[in-house]
Design an enzyme around this catalytic site. Structure first.
Site, PDB file in Angstrom:
ATOM      1  N   ALA A 145      47.758   3.499  17.530  1.00 42.62           N
ATOM      2  CA  ALA A 145      48.290   3.646  18.895  1.00 42.62           C
ATOM      3  C   ALA A 145      48.526   5.124  19.239  1.00 42.62           C
ATOM      4  O   ALA A 145      48.712   5.955  18.354  1.00 42.62           O
ATOM      5  CB  ALA A 145      49.595   2.857  19.008  1.00 42.62           C
ATOM      6  N   PRO A 146      48.541   5.433  20.545  1.00 35.62           N
ATOM      7  CA  PRO A 146      48.765   6.810  20.989  1.00 35.62           C
ATOM      8  C   PRO A 146      50.250   7.071  21.285  1.00 35.62           C
ATOM      9  O   PRO A 146      51.082   6.174  21.145  1.00 35.62           O
ATOM     10  CB  PRO A 146      47.952   6.859  22.283  1.00 35.62           C
ATOM     11  CG  PRO A 146      48.134   5.488  22.854  1.00 35.62           C
ATOM     12  CD  PRO A 146      48.263   4.532  21.691  1.00 35.62           C
ATOM     13  N   LYS A 171      49.557   1.748  12.948  1.00 31.93           N
ATOM     14  CA  LYS A 171      49.924   3.153  12.803  1.00 31.93           C
ATOM     15  C   LYS A 171      50.207   3.727  14.190  1.00 31.93           C
ATOM     16  O   LYS A 171      49.291   3.902  14.988  1.00 31.93           O
ATOM     17  CB  LYS A 171      48.795   3.958  12.158  1.00 31.93           C
ATOM     18  CG  LYS A 171      49.267   5.363  11.787  1.00 31.93           C
ATOM     19  CD  LYS A 171      48.143   6.337  11.571  1.00 31.93           C
ATOM     20  CE  LYS A 171      47.699   7.026  12.813  1.00 31.93           C
ATOM     21  NZ  LYS A 171      48.719   7.859  13.498  1.00 31.93           N
ATOM     22  N   PRO A 172      51.480   4.016  14.484  1.00 35.35           N
ATOM     23  CA  PRO A 172      51.778   4.676  15.763  1.00 35.35           C
ATOM     24  C   PRO A 172      51.349   6.132  15.673  1.00 35.35           C
ATOM     25  O   PRO A 172      51.035   6.632  14.590  1.00 35.35           O
ATOM     26  CB  PRO A 172      53.299   4.570  15.870  1.00 35.35           C
ATOM     27  CG  PRO A 172      53.789   4.416  14.472  1.00 35.35           C
ATOM     28  CD  PRO A 172      52.685   3.805  13.661  1.00 35.35           C
ATOM     29  N   SER A 173      51.370   6.819  16.796  1.00 34.20           N
ATOM     30  CA  SER A 173      51.119   8.259  16.756  1.00 34.20           C
ATOM     31  C   SER A 173      52.188   8.916  15.887  1.00 34.20           C
ATOM     32  O   SER A 173      53.365   8.545  15.938  1.00 34.20           O
ATOM     33  CB  SER A 173      51.174   8.843  18.169  1.00 34.20           C
ATOM     34  OG  SER A 173      51.254  10.254  18.081  1.00 34.20           O
ATOM     35  N   GLU A 174      51.778   9.894  15.123  1.00 37.89           N
ATOM     36  CA  GLU A 174      52.734  10.614  14.265  1.00 37.89           C
ATOM     37  C   GLU A 174      53.801  11.320  15.092  1.00 37.89           C
ATOM     38  O   GLU A 174      54.881  11.642  14.595  1.00 37.89           O
ATOM     39  CB  GLU A 174      52.005  11.612  13.356  1.00 37.89           C
ATOM     40  CG  GLU A 174      51.134  12.653  14.060  1.00 37.89           C
ATOM     41  CD  GLU A 174      49.705  12.164  14.355  1.00 37.89           C
ATOM     42  OE1 GLU A 174      49.506  10.952  14.580  1.00 37.89           O
ATOM     43  OE2 GLU A 174      48.792  13.010  14.379  1.00 37.89           O
ATOM     44  N   SER A 225      42.118   8.573  22.470  1.00 40.15           N
ATOM     45  CA  SER A 225      41.099   9.347  23.174  1.00 40.15           C
ATOM     46  C   SER A 225      39.696   8.835  22.867  1.00 40.15           C
ATOM     47  O   SER A 225      39.451   8.220  21.815  1.00 40.15           O
ATOM     48  CB  SER A 225      41.211  10.809  22.770  1.00 40.15           C
ATOM     49  OG  SER A 225      40.996  10.921  21.380  1.00 40.15           O
ATOM     50  N   GLU A 246      40.434   0.984  23.402  1.00 38.94           N
ATOM     51  CA  GLU A 246      41.008   1.323  24.716  1.00 38.94           C
ATOM     52  C   GLU A 246      41.084   2.835  24.773  1.00 38.94           C
ATOM     53  O   GLU A 246      41.930   3.432  24.113  1.00 38.94           O
ATOM     54  CB  GLU A 246      42.417   0.743  24.844  1.00 38.94           C
ATOM     55  CG  GLU A 246      42.498  -0.765  24.861  1.00 38.94           C
ATOM     56  CD  GLU A 246      42.100  -1.357  26.189  1.00 38.94           C
ATOM     57  OE1 GLU A 246      41.698  -0.611  27.102  1.00 38.94           O
ATOM     58  OE2 GLU A 246      42.172  -2.589  26.311  1.00 38.94           O
ATOM     59  N   GLU A 380      39.224  14.320  31.031  1.00 43.24           N
ATOM     60  CA  GLU A 380      40.646  13.989  31.081  1.00 43.24           C
ATOM     61  C   GLU A 380      41.499  15.252  30.903  1.00 43.24           C
ATOM     62  O   GLU A 380      41.191  16.077  30.045  1.00 43.24           O
ATOM     63  CB  GLU A 380      40.944  13.040  29.913  1.00 43.24           C
ATOM     64  CG  GLU A 380      41.767  11.874  30.292  1.00 43.24           C
ATOM     65  CD  GLU A 380      42.051  10.950  29.116  1.00 43.24           C
ATOM     66  OE1 GLU A 380      41.658  11.206  27.974  1.00 43.24           O
ATOM     67  OE2 GLU A 380      42.693   9.926  29.392  1.00 43.24           O
TER      68      GLU A 380
HETATM   69  P1  NAD Z   1      44.366  10.454  20.052  1.00 40.21           P
HETATM   70  O1  NAD Z   1      43.022   9.847  20.115  1.00 40.21           O
HETATM   71  O2  NAD Z   1      44.463  11.890  19.683  1.00 40.21           O
HETATM   72  O3  NAD Z   1      45.257   9.691  18.981  1.00 40.21           O
HETATM   73  C1  NAD Z   1      45.502   8.306  19.072  1.00 40.21           C
HETATM   74  C2  NAD Z   1      45.894   7.783  17.711  1.00 40.21           C
HETATM   75  O4  NAD Z   1      44.782   7.940  16.832  1.00 40.21           O
HETATM   76  C3  NAD Z   1      47.061   8.488  17.048  1.00 40.21           C
HETATM   77  O5  NAD Z   1      47.842   7.533  16.358  1.00 40.21           O
HETATM   78  C4  NAD Z   1      46.382   9.410  16.052  1.00 40.21           C
HETATM   79  O6  NAD Z   1      47.181   9.711  14.923  1.00 40.21           O
HETATM   80  C5  NAD Z   1      45.197   8.566  15.638  1.00 40.21           C
HETATM   81  N1  NAD Z   1      44.049   9.300  15.114  1.00 40.21           N
HETATM   82  C6  NAD Z   1      43.655  10.567  15.402  1.00 40.21           C
HETATM   83  N2  NAD Z   1      42.526  10.871  14.726  1.00 40.21           N
HETATM   84  C7  NAD Z   1      42.199   9.767  14.000  1.00 40.21           C
HETATM   85  C8  NAD Z   1      41.123   9.437  13.123  1.00 40.21           C
HETATM   86  N3  NAD Z   1      40.163  10.323  12.850  1.00 40.21           N
HETATM   87  N4  NAD Z   1      41.094   8.202  12.574  1.00 40.21           N
HETATM   88  C9  NAD Z   1      42.043   7.302  12.847  1.00 40.21           C
HETATM   89  N5  NAD Z   1      43.088   7.546  13.675  1.00 40.21           N
HETATM   90  C10 NAD Z   1      43.158   8.760  14.253  1.00 40.21           C
HETATM   91  O7  NAD Z   1      45.053  10.122  21.427  1.00 40.21           O
HETATM   92  P2  NAD Z   1      46.509  10.558  21.912  1.00 40.21           P
HETATM   93  O8  NAD Z   1      46.434  12.012  22.216  1.00 40.21           O
HETATM   94  O9  NAD Z   1      47.558  10.057  20.980  1.00 40.21           O
HETATM   95  O10 NAD Z   1      46.660   9.695  23.270  1.00 40.21           O
HETATM   96  C11 NAD Z   1      46.111  10.082  24.450  1.00 40.21           C
HETATM   97  C12 NAD Z   1      44.786   9.380  24.686  1.00 40.21           C
HETATM   98  O11 NAD Z   1      44.958   7.964  24.664  1.00 40.21           O
HETATM   99  C13 NAD Z   1      44.201   9.681  26.046  1.00 40.21           C
HETATM  100  O12 NAD Z   1      42.819   9.913  25.924  1.00 40.21           O
HETATM  101  C14 NAD Z   1      44.455   8.392  26.827  1.00 40.21           C
HETATM  102  O13 NAD Z   1      43.599   8.187  27.920  1.00 40.21           O
HETATM  103  C15 NAD Z   1      44.312   7.369  25.782  1.00 40.21           C
HETATM  104  N6  NAD Z   1      44.968   6.113  26.172  1.00 40.21           N
HETATM  105  C16 NAD Z   1      44.208   5.042  26.553  1.00 40.21           C
HETATM  106  C17 NAD Z   1      44.806   3.853  26.939  1.00 40.21           C
HETATM  107  C18 NAD Z   1      43.985   2.666  27.358  1.00 40.21           C
HETATM  108  O14 NAD Z   1      44.556   1.601  27.479  1.00 40.21           O
HETATM  109  N7  NAD Z   1      42.697   2.795  27.577  1.00 40.21           N
HETATM  110  C19 NAD Z   1      46.198   3.741  26.934  1.00 40.21           C
HETATM  111  C20 NAD Z   1      46.950   4.838  26.540  1.00 40.21           C
HETATM  112  C21 NAD Z   1      46.319   6.018  26.149  1.00 40.21           C
END
Ligand code: NAD
Length: 491
Positions: A145-146, A171-174, A225, A246, A380
């Site tokens: 999750a993000p 795993k939530p975001s760190e 992302s 998502e 974005e």
């Molecule tokens: P992110 O992709 O950087 O991180 C999301 C999650 O992935 C975090 O828990 C992170 O620790 C984990 N992660 C990062 N690299 C990884 C890897 N190589 N393998 C496995 N896990 C990994 O995104 P963010 O910055 O936390 O959140 C913002 C993004 O989320 C934006 O792009 C936003 O549009 C998107 N988002 C989408 C939705 C949707 O429903 N479509 C909802 C909320 C957020």
């Protein structure tokens, strides 16, 4: 202790600590000991052990536990709101009105939806057989999750998975683990058996990738992302996992010349600034039919400059900080790039100084005159930034709306029913709002088209994602020779 494995809080065993910050002040709220890959192994093993028992509970039994979970969350709503607001930098008004009550409603929805799982009719599709469909849980789900809606995203991941009889390692975001751990505590108190829900807190690179590649995880559900989503899909392909993505968005906001201008101005500012613009469905590109363009941008600039940035615990604050200083700097660079590419900042465009300088605040920003092909219109930003451009013909608006790699959400503003209908058909996105932008509801699906991913969250549709169907075929003749055997065996 900041891991939740096999029904209890545990200490992470990585040896690495990470401060959890309040982005409105930069102060440390608490320090967590991150999970190691061994912790992920323990969590997946616990989820695997609990799967046979949990997947065989009746829908009514699962529903009863989820209803109790909803009651426990209700009791702890105040605590959840405070923690979410402090850790994610959300104005208290937003968590009170949106994040927490909306998420609890989602728990209630899945308590009901758990009892609606069904298959198609049992019947004779060949003269000699009776066929039926079994709908079954998949197994251990690995979810990631993000940070933008930590509690809501945890609920969106956990509830449909367990309502359908799966077990889960999340795993939530760190950056934002606190309310996800509180969700796990509440679930245990509500009677969810140990191992059904596990939470590991760690970075994507150290823990997330390992979870995605784990051979005992049967499905990966990811919100984040698009870049990370692509790498997750590639990793998951090695073990042929089901993948639910998502991803990011770049939502268009299309205003036709017959629209209610005032409603569109308020709608655009609210939809661009919600959660400081860190919302995957936020309005990011406004396309305005030329007769309304000048008044629209003047109205938006005016309203944006009147927004109150301030402490997140103050009820009069409209907009809180961005999630981190790193993210604030990223947003700043994207706005500077937009200006280099020919865009003009009409209001905002920088981090505020004074009393807000210690937090990762960014001013509400309106950009005009950017090139449709430039980054500010295509990529974005994930900050409180709206870019506006005029258009002439309706067809041009639809082409512009569809002209990015994303397709998560969109809106069209018009009083003409035929234009509205056309917008719902022409715009390539998982959601089209007419004369509004942002509201969501548990009964309706949320999810993307194109580069915004595949798979839906919320609603009955998500239960298809978290179940698999099995064909069961019975011989219906009862004779000692099957009618088709002579094809192979001869007479
Ligand atoms: P992110 O992709 O950087 O991180 C999301 C999650 O992935 C975090 O828990 C992170 O620790 C984990 N992660 C990062 N690299 C990884 C890897 N190589 N393998 C496995 N896990 C990994 O995104 P963010 O910055 O936390 O959140 C913002 C993004 O989320 C934006 O792009 C936003 O549009 C998107 N988002 C989408 C939705 C949707 O429903 N479509 C909802 C909320 C957020």
């Amino acid at each position: 202790m900041h891991q939740f494995i096999d029904g209890e809080r545990r200490e992470g065993s990585s040896g690495n600590d990470m401060p959890i910050l309040d982005p409105s002040t930069g102060r440390t709220i608490e320090t967590i000991r991150l999970a190691s890959v061994e912790d992920v192994d323990h969590a997946v093993a616990a989820a695997r052990r609990s799967f046979p028992g949990w997947s065989r509970t009746t829908p009514a039994e699962r529903s009863a536990i989820l209803l109790r979970l909803s009651a426990v969350l209700d009791e702890r709503a105040e605590e959840l709101m405070k923690a979410e607001s402090a850790n994610a930098g959300k104005p208290i008004r937003l968590v009170q009105e949106f994040d927490v009550p909306g998420s609890i409603d989602n728990v209630n929805f899945f308590a009901g939806a758990a009892r609606t799982l069904e298959g198609k009719a049992t019947g004779e599709y060949s003269p000699d057989h009776t066929s039926s469909i079994r709908r079954e849980a998949i197994g251990v789900i690995g979810s990631i999750a993000p940070w933008n809606y930590p509690f809501q995203m945890a609920v969106w991941k956990v509830l449909p998975a367990i309502a359908a009889g799966n077990t889960i390692v999340l795993k939530p975001s760190e950056l934002t683990p606190l309310t996800t751990l509180m969700l796990a505590d509440a679930a245990a108190e509500a009677g969810l058996p140990s191992g059904v829900l596990n939470v590991v807190t760690g970075t994507g690179r150290d823990v997330g990738e390992y979870l995605v590649g784990h051979p005992d995880v049967r499905m990966v559900s990811f919100t984040g992302s698009t870049a990370v989503g692509k790498s997750i899909a590639a990793t998951a392909a090695q073990t042929v996992k089901r993948v639910h993505l998502e991803l990011g968005g770049k939502a268009p906001f299309v205003v036709f010349d017959d629209a209610d201008l005032d409603a569109a101005i308020h709608g655009a500012v609210a939809a661009a600034l919600i959660n400081s613009g860190q919302d995957c469905t936020a309005a990011t590109r406004a396309y305005i039919q030329r007769p309304l363009y000048a008044d629209f941008v003047a109205g938006v600039a005016d309203l944006m400059s009147s927004m109150k940035l301030g402490p997140t615990d103050d009820l009069s604050t409209d907009q809180g900080p961005l999630i981190s200083m790193e993210h604030r700097d990223r947003v700043t660079r994207k706005v500077q790039q937009a200006v280099q590419d020919g865009g003009k900042v009409l209001t905002g465009g920088k981090a505020p100084g004074g009393g807000l300088a210690a937090g990762s605040y960014f001013e509400p920003t309106l950009i005009v005159d950017a090139d449709q092909k430039s980054n500010i219109m295509q990529e974005e930003v994930f900050g409180p930034v709206l870019a506006a451009l005029p258009f002439d013909a309706d067809d041009e608006a639809f082409a512009l709306a569809n002209d990015t790699p994303y397709g998560l959400a969109s809106s069209a503003w018009t009083r003409n029913v035929y234009r509205a209908l056309r917008a719902t058909r022409e715009i390539e996105a998982g959601a089209v709002w007419i004369n509004d932008h942002i509201p969501i509801i548990s009964e309706m699906p949320h999810g993307g088209y194109k580069g915004s991913g595949y798979g839906k969250d919320m609603s009955q549709y998500v239960l298809d994602e978290y179940t698999q169907i099995k064909h069961v075929m019975y011989d219906a003749t009862g004779s000692s020779t099957r009618p088709w055997h002579p094809i192979v065996l001869g007479n």
